[in-house]
Write an enzyme that holds these catalytic residues in place. Structure first.
Site, PDB file in Angstrom:
ATOM      1  CB  CYS A  79       7.297  -2.383  -3.912  1.00 34.66           C
ATOM      2  SG  CYS A  79       8.707  -3.260  -3.247  1.00 34.66           S
ATOM      3  CG  HIS A 169       4.501  -3.003   0.012  1.00 38.30           C
ATOM      4  ND1 HIS A 169       3.808  -3.647  -0.982  1.00 38.30           N
ATOM      5  CD2 HIS A 169       5.778  -3.403  -0.119  1.00 38.30           C
ATOM      6  CE1 HIS A 169       4.622  -4.410  -1.681  1.00 38.30           C
ATOM      7  NE2 HIS A 169       5.831  -4.282  -1.164  1.00 38.30           N
ATOM      8  CD  GLU A 171       0.526  -2.224  -0.781  1.00 37.10           C
ATOM      9  OE1 GLU A 171       1.082  -1.118  -0.640  1.00 37.10           O
ATOM     10  OE2 GLU A 171       1.119  -3.217  -1.244  1.00 37.10           O
TER      11      GLU A 171
HETATM   12  N1  GLN Z   1      11.890  -7.431  -5.074  1.00 37.88           N
HETATM   13  C1  GLN Z   1      10.776  -7.167  -5.940  1.00 37.88           C
HETATM   14  C2  GLN Z   1      11.243  -6.880  -7.368  1.00 37.88           C
HETATM   15  O1  GLN Z   1      12.377  -6.718  -7.602  1.00 37.88           O
HETATM   16  C3  GLN Z   1       9.933  -6.038  -5.410  1.00 37.88           C
HETATM   17  C4  GLN Z   1       9.394  -6.397  -4.065  1.00 37.88           C
HETATM   18  C5  GLN Z   1       8.045  -5.844  -3.751  1.00 37.88           C
HETATM   19  O2  GLN Z   1       7.290  -5.403  -4.638  1.00 37.88           O
HETATM   20  N2  GLN Z   1       7.691  -5.908  -2.498  1.00 37.88           N
HETATM   21  O3  GLN Z   1      10.433  -6.803  -8.234  1.00 37.88           O
END
Ligand code: GLN
Length: 193
Positions: A79, A169, A171
């Site tokens: 992410c 994610h 995890e």
């Molecule tokens: N929206 C976050 C970003 O732009 C990422 C979201 C996440 O890591 N769950 O950094």
């Protein structure tokens, strides 16, 4: 085996628990000198990429992280971690580590309402649960970037050499297949290159 987990912000504890349950030793990376204790792999967790990137810049860690990754240290990025790795962010002017030749779009599924979970096939690991939280997606991939998973026609996981990056994610559920695959890479057992 010592895996470094970037611990300046975000969901790092969950990665640590999962890797420790699989027998790995983890080092929380909070400052530049912590990186010296990392020998086998690196996790860039989810969180807020703007906050993580700002802290990494202030802590003067971007250059060292970049050279370790370019030197072949395996990376699992999830992410916000994917955003830190990306060479280009289509809706943001920042580039942080820039070691992964992909273009990502931040918050590509809307704000909180865009969070969802699904189960899909991922190359090398099979069916895995995927939890998306204000996730980015990968718009374009550069040469030699392998697409590992797609959801509804959008790329959500890639591999480039020893860099594994995903919009979701892995995890945040009971499944450990992605972390197992990553540890195999860190042990240099994987024969997929
Ligand atoms: N929206 C976050 C970003 O732009 C990422 C979201 C996440 O890591 N769950 O950094």
């Amino acid at each position: 085996m010592k895996i470094g987990i970037l611990a300046v912000q975000g969901a790092f504890i969950e990665h640590q628990k999962k890797l420790e349950s699989l027998g790995a030793q983890c080092v929380e990376i909070r400052q530049k000198s912590d990186l010296e204790r990392v020998s086998d792999g690196l996790v860039l967790p989810g969180g807020e990429s703007t906050v993580q990137g700002k802290l990494l810049r202030e802590l003067d860690m971007l250059g060292d992280l970049r050279s370790r990754i370019e030197g072949g240290l395996p990376v699992l990025a999830t992410c916000a971690g994917l955003i830190l790795l990306a060479k280009e962010i289509s809706n943001d002017d920042h580039v942080y580590l820039g070691t992964l030749p992909v273009t990502v779009e931040r918050n590509a599924y809307g704000r909180q309402l865009g969070s969802f979970r699904t189960v899909r096939e991922m190359e090398y690991v099979g069916q895995v649960p995927m939890v998306f939280i204000r996730a980015p997606y990968i718009k374009t991939v550069g040469k030699d970037v392998e697409v590992l998973a797609e959801v509804d026609g959008r790329i959500v996981a890639v591999r480039y050499g020893k860099q594994y990056a995903m919009s979701f994610h892995p995890e945040l559920n009971e499944d450990s297949k992605i972390h197992e695959m990553f540890l195999k890479e860190c042990r240099r057992e994987q024969q997929i290159f």
